[in-house]
Motif scaffolding. Sequence first.
Motif, PDB file in Angstrom:
ATOM      1  N   ARG A 199       0.795  -1.575  -0.384  1.00 21.92           N
ATOM      2  CA  ARG A 199       0.085  -0.179   0.401  1.00 21.92           C
ATOM      3  C   ARG A 199       0.710   1.724  -0.115  1.00 21.92           C
ATOM      4  NH1 ARG A 199      -2.091   3.367   3.894  1.00 21.92           N
ATOM      5  NH2 ARG A 199      -4.333   4.055   3.290  1.00 21.92           N
ATOM      6  N   ARG A 200       1.961   1.555   0.820  1.00 24.79           N
ATOM      7  CA  ARG A 200       2.933   2.845   0.910  1.00 24.79           C
ATOM      8  C   ARG A 200       3.427   2.659  -0.403  1.00 24.79           C
ATOM      9  NH1 ARG A 200       8.138   1.880   0.893  1.00 24.79           N
ATOM     10  NH2 ARG A 200       7.782  -0.279   1.944  1.00 24.79           N
ATOM     11  N   GLY A 201       4.304   1.541  -1.135  1.00 21.01           N
ATOM     12  CA  GLY A 201       4.271   1.546  -2.367  1.00 21.01           C
ATOM     13  C   GLY A 201       3.443   2.179  -3.481  1.00 21.01           C
ATOM     14  N   GLN A 202       2.371   2.008  -3.546  1.00 11.58           N
ATOM     15  CA  GLN A 202       1.184   2.300  -4.338  1.00 11.58           C
ATOM     16  C   GLN A 202       1.372   3.545  -3.863  1.00 11.58           C
ATOM     17  OE1 GLN A 202       1.260   0.365  -7.073  1.00 11.58           O
ATOM     18  NE2 GLN A 202      -1.297  -0.147  -6.822  1.00 11.58           N
ATOM     19  N   LEU A 203       0.984   4.003  -3.090  1.00 12.36           N
ATOM     20  CA  LEU A 203       1.011   5.182  -2.924  1.00 12.36           C
ATOM     21  C   LEU A 203       2.026   6.474  -2.918  1.00 12.36           C
ATOM     22  CD1 LEU A 203      -0.669   5.374   0.632  1.00 12.36           C
ATOM     23  CD2 LEU A 203      -1.751   5.630  -1.612  1.00 12.36           C
ATOM     24  N   ASP A 204       2.989   5.483  -3.404  1.00 11.43           N
ATOM     25  CA  ASP A 204       4.418   6.873  -2.729  1.00 11.43           C
ATOM     26  C   ASP A 204       4.514   6.130  -4.972  1.00 11.43           C
ATOM     27  OD1 ASP A 204       5.141   6.525  -0.859  1.00 11.43           O
ATOM     28  OD2 ASP A 204       6.692   4.897  -0.779  1.00 11.43           O
ATOM     29  N   LEU A 205       4.178   6.208  -6.015  1.00 13.42           N
ATOM     30  CA  LEU A 205       3.731   5.823  -6.563  1.00 13.42           C
ATOM     31  C   LEU A 205       2.802   7.328  -7.055  1.00 13.42           C
ATOM     32  CD1 LEU A 205       4.685   5.025  -9.857  1.00 13.42           C
ATOM     33  CD2 LEU A 205       2.662   3.160  -9.223  1.00 13.42           C
ATOM     34  N   TRP A 206       1.853   7.000  -6.277  1.00 13.83           N
ATOM     35  CA  TRP A 206       1.296   8.359  -7.085  1.00 13.83           C
ATOM     36  C   TRP A 206       1.898   8.816  -6.542  1.00 13.83           C
ATOM     37  CZ3 TRP A 206      -2.316  11.979  -5.483  1.00 13.83           C
ATOM     38  CH2 TRP A 206      -2.611  12.122  -6.512  1.00 13.83           C
TER      39      TRP A 206
END
Length: 160
Positions: free
Chosen positions: A60-67
Motif C-alpha cells: 500500500r505504501r509503495g502504491q501511494l509513493d508511486l501515485w
Amino acid sequence: MEAVAASAVAVLGTLFGSALTYALQRRTVMRTERFTRSERLRQERIDAYSAFGGALANYRRGQLDLWFVKHVHGAESDVPEMRREAQRLRAAALEAMFRVQLVTEAADVVEAGRQAMRAIDRLSKAESRPELDRARDASRTLIYDFISTARPRAVVAENS
C-alpha cells in the motif's frame, strides 16, 4: 492346584495391567501429538497472517509513493524506479497471500486478503487526490478487515 490357579490369575492380571497401561499411554501420546500439531499450525497461521498484513501495508505504501511521484512531485525520471518497487512489494504481498492460503482452509480469510490486494492495486490508478483519498481509506479498512477476519483462526486452530 491352588498354586496353579493363583499363578494363572497373577499372569492374567499382569497381562491385563500391561495392556491397560499400553492403551492409556497410547491415548496420552496421541492427544499430545494432536495438541502439538494444532499448536504448530496455530503458530504458522499467526506468522502467515501477520506477514501478509505487513506485506499489504508495505505494498500500500509503495502504491501511494508511486501515485505521489506521478501526480504531485512530477519527477518523471523516478516513475520507473517507483513502479519497479511497487511491483516488488506486490510480489512480496502475493507470496505472503499464497502462504496464508496454504495454512488455512477458511475461505473468508482468503477472500478478505484478496479484497485488500485488489483495493491496493487500485491506488496508483486514482486520477485525482479525492479519488486517491477514498481508495486509500478503502484499502486501509480492508487490511484491517483481513486481520479481523483472520484473528479468530489464529486463536484456535481449525479442525483441531
